[in-house]
Design a protein around this motif. Structure first.
Motif, short mmCIF file in Angstrom:
data_model
loop_
_atom_site.label_atom_id
_atom_site.label_comp_id
_atom_site.label_asym_id
_atom_site.label_seq_id
_atom_site.Cartn_x
_atom_site.Cartn_y
_atom_site.Cartn_z
N LEU A 21 -2.86 6.70 9.22
CA LEU A 21 -2.27 6.72 7.89
C LEU A 21 -2.98 5.74 6.96
N LEU A 22 -3.36 4.59 7.52
CA LEU A 22 -4.09 3.60 6.75
C LEU A 22 -5.45 4.14 6.31
N LYS A 23 -6.15 4.79 7.21
CA LYS A 23 -7.48 5.32 6.89
C LYS A 23 -7.39 6.38 5.79
N GLU A 24 -6.36 7.21 5.86
CA GLU A 24 -6.21 8.29 4.88
C GLU A 24 -5.89 7.76 3.47
N ASN A 25 -5.24 6.62 3.40
CA ASN A 25 -4.79 6.10 2.09
C ASN A 25 -5.36 4.71 1.80
N ALA A 26 -6.50 4.39 2.39
CA ALA A 26 -7.05 3.04 2.28
C ALA A 26 -7.26 2.59 0.84
N LYS A 41 6.48 1.74 -0.75
CA LYS A 41 7.54 0.78 -0.48
C LYS A 41 7.01 -0.39 0.34
N GLY A 42 6.30 -0.09 1.40
CA GLY A 42 5.78 -1.14 2.27
C GLY A 42 4.80 -2.05 1.58
N VAL A 43 3.90 -1.47 0.80
CA VAL A 43 2.90 -2.27 0.08
C VAL A 43 3.59 -3.19 -0.93
N GLY A 44 4.53 -2.66 -1.65
CA GLY A 44 5.24 -3.47 -2.65
C GLY A 44 6.02 -4.60 -2.04
N ILE A 45 6.75 -4.31 -0.97
CA ILE A 45 7.58 -5.34 -0.33
C ILE A 45 6.73 -6.42 0.32
N GLY A 46 5.70 -6.02 1.05
CA GLY A 46 4.85 -7.00 1.73
C GLY A 46 4.08 -7.88 0.77
N THR A 47 3.61 -7.30 -0.34
CA THR A 47 2.85 -8.07 -1.32
C THR A 47 3.74 -9.06 -2.06
N ALA A 48 4.97 -8.66 -2.34
CA ALA A 48 5.86 -9.51 -3.13
C ALA A 48 6.68 -10.48 -2.29
N ALA A 49 7.01 -10.10 -1.06
CA ALA A 49 7.99 -10.89 -0.29
C ALA A 49 7.53 -11.27 1.11
N HIS A 50 6.23 -11.18 1.38
CA HIS A 50 5.59 -11.62 2.64
C HIS A 50 6.39 -11.26 3.90
#
Length: 235
Positions: A91-96, A185-194
């Motif tokens: 999934l990461l490779k497809e949307n890198a 969702k995951g990108v936003g949460i991880g970037t903002a709230a570690h």
């Protein structure tokens, strides 16, 4: 009584570890019983430790030394977040490209918001440097703040508050802005709230957790690189 307790604790090398684990376990129990997101185990655990140290008049320095083994596990725990990512590597490779772009923009917004706040409140350079790395894990933010002339201990507290607020508001923000894609969702949460936010992302789903874990690492590196540039914008 207080003196007797201090003498007893001074003879135990691991009392800080036991206190930390007990406080977190109690917070987790309250969170489970109430089912309320506001009763975050990390927030409650921190409050319990502060109250205990204050009532028993135990210096924070003594607690910090005794609880050091817990702090040593912070980096391995952060690295372990790579496991869900490995399981979603396709999934990461497809949307890198989209993922990296999202994390980069999120990091710039985080640093930009700190700059705007510093200008609005007329913060000193030391205060600004303390606030700047607020959205990345303490394993990175405290070192970055110290290198830039900030107050590392205060940065740690700010990072924890940022993570807790992010975890509490994550689902609400996604609903308000109609964010339905699990990667977003995951990108936003991880970037903002570690890491604290990532614990919430893992509850939301495997994809959200994997992307959030990736965001911690990438946002941490970008923040470490960009902070020296941003800190020089205020003299």
């Amino acid at each position: 009584m207080t003196q007797l307790l201090n003498d007893f604790l001074s003879g135990s090398a691991a009392w800080g570890v036991l206190l930390t684990l007990a406080a977190f376990a109690l917070g987790a129990l309250i969170n489970k019983l109430t089912g309320k997101a506001i009763f975050n185990p990390l927030l409650l655990g921190s409050i319990f430790v502060i109250v205990f140290l204050s009532v028993c008049k135990i210096p924070y320095a003594d607690y910090k030394v005794s609880a050091a083994p817990v702090n040593y596990l912070l980096l391995p725990a952060t690295v372990a977040l790579a496991i869900p990512l490995y399981e979603k590597i396709d999934l990461l490779k497809e949307n890198a490209a989209a993922i990296i772009a999202g994390i980069s923009v999120g990091t710039l917004v985080s640093l930009g918001s700190a700059l705007a706040l510093a200008l609005a409140l007329d913060l000193t350079r030391e205060q600004y440097a303390t606030l700047l790395p607020k959205s990345v894990t303490t394993a990175i933010s405290m070192d970055v703040a110290a290198e830039l002339g900030g107050i590392a201990a205060l940065t740690g507290a700010i990072v924890i508050v940022t993570g807790i607020v992010g975890a509490l508001l994550a689902e609400t923000v996604c609903k308000v802005f109609h964010i339905t894609d699990p990667i977003a969702k995951g990108v936003g949460i991880g970037t903002a709230a570690h890491a604290v936010g990532t614990s919430k992302a893992l509850q939301m789903g495997e994809v959200e957790g994997a992307m959030s874990g990736l965001s911690i690492a990438v946002a941490g590196v970008l923040t470490a690189v960009l902070c020296p540039v941003f800190v020089n914008l205020i003299q």
